[in-house]
Design an enzyme around this catalytic site. Structure first.
Site, short mmCIF file in Angstrom:
data_model
loop_
_atom_site.label_atom_id
_atom_site.label_comp_id
_atom_site.label_asym_id
_atom_site.label_seq_id
_atom_site.Cartn_x
_atom_site.Cartn_y
_atom_site.Cartn_z
N GLY A 34 7.33 8.11 -2.17
CA GLY A 34 7.77 7.28 -1.05
C GLY A 34 9.28 7.15 -1.00
CB THR A 36 10.98 2.43 -2.76
OG1 THR A 36 10.70 1.81 -1.51
CG2 THR A 36 11.74 1.45 -3.65
CG ASP A 86 4.19 4.59 -6.75
OD1 ASP A 86 5.03 4.86 -5.85
OD2 ASP A 86 3.00 4.96 -6.69
CB ALA A 88 3.70 -1.64 -3.32
CE LYS A 99 1.02 2.93 -5.40
NZ LYS A 99 2.19 3.35 -4.60
N GLY A 100 -0.41 3.84 -0.54
CA GLY A 100 -0.99 5.01 0.12
C GLY A 100 -0.49 5.22 1.52
N GLY A 102 2.03 6.69 2.24
CA GLY A 102 2.47 8.09 2.23
C GLY A 102 1.34 9.06 1.93
CD GLU A 108 1.18 6.67 -4.58
OE1 GLU A 108 2.26 6.96 -4.08
OE2 GLU A 108 0.40 5.83 -4.08
#
Ligand code: 5RP
Length: 224
Positions: A34, A36, A86, A88, A99-100, A102, A108
């Site tokens: 992602g 971030t 990771d 969020a 999450k997800g 992307g 993940e």
């Protein structure tokens, strides 16, 4: 809008920079996916000679890691993973997440399961009191798409097929709107129980251990 995005990017970069202190010298680092995390990968490049390499949760992160000369290792060849970093789409006060966004949720979730410590990096717009405003991504085996969608409706959600998108695993995504999520762990399990679902974007059973939330007033540190 451009100013808002610039501001959000500055906060994401600050959260990413703060995560460097959780990277252990000589160890392998788990890397999410992602915008971030892209800032994190760029920051990680400054200490690439101090780590043993990275495991990556997506083809996109792998490309970025390699572009910095960071070695990317197969998760199957890694028995110990001290930390996974990771982002969020949403994070609640119990460090449960959606999450997800992307589409990288399955890899993940696998890396998060292996890692001893999950450090979530996010800007403060991702903080919520209750999960579910952001639609819950569900990765689905292609031939099961319609069946899974009907089962999700039975659970009270409104699934929308993310058309034109294929995951790194060759599957589809249903983005589920309007779930009334009172028990995130229970819903995570119910979604996993539908035949044809690979995984879903509720990270409640295995949430984050630490969250580094970048706000205009500085980094908020939640968890251990
Ligand atoms: C990708 C993810 C990301 O962590 C999530 O979508 C947040 O992304 P960003 O940092 O771009 O806001 O789960 O599958």
């Amino acid at each position: 809008m451009a100013t808002t995005n610039l501001h959000a990017d500055q906060l994401k970069a600050q959260a990413a920079q703060a995560a460097l202190k959780y990277v252990q010298e000589g160890q392998i680092v788990g890397v999410g996916t992602g915008s971030t995390v892209n800032f994190f990968i760029d920051a990680l490049a400054t200490m690439k000679n101090d780590i043993a390499g990275a495991v990556s949760s997506s083809e996109a992160s792998t490309v970025r890691l390699k572009s910095h000369g960071i070695e990317v290792l197969e998760l199957n060849h890694v028995s110990e993973l001290p930390v996974y970093i990771d982002g969020a789409d949403e994070i609640d006060p119990h460090l449960r997440m959606v999450k997800g966004g992307g589409g990288a949720l399955t890899r993940e979730k696998i890396i998060a399961a292996v890692a001893h410590k999950f450090v979530c990096i996010a800007d403060s717009s991702k903080q919520v009191g209750r999960l579910g405003h952001f639609p819950i991504p569900v990765e689905v085996i292609p031939m099961a798409r319609s069946y899974v969608a009907r089962q999700i409706v039975q659970l009270g959600g409104d699934p929308v097929w993310r058309q034109g998108f294929t995951t790194d695993n060759g599957n589809l995504i249903l983005d589920v709107h309007n779930f009334d999520i009172l028990e995130p762990q229970q819903l995570e399990q119910q979604l996993n129980n539908i035949v044809g679902v690979v995984t879903n974007g509720l990270f409640a059973q295995r949430g984050a251990d630490i969250a580094l939330i970048a706000s205009p007033d500085g980094i908020i540190h939640l968890g251990e």
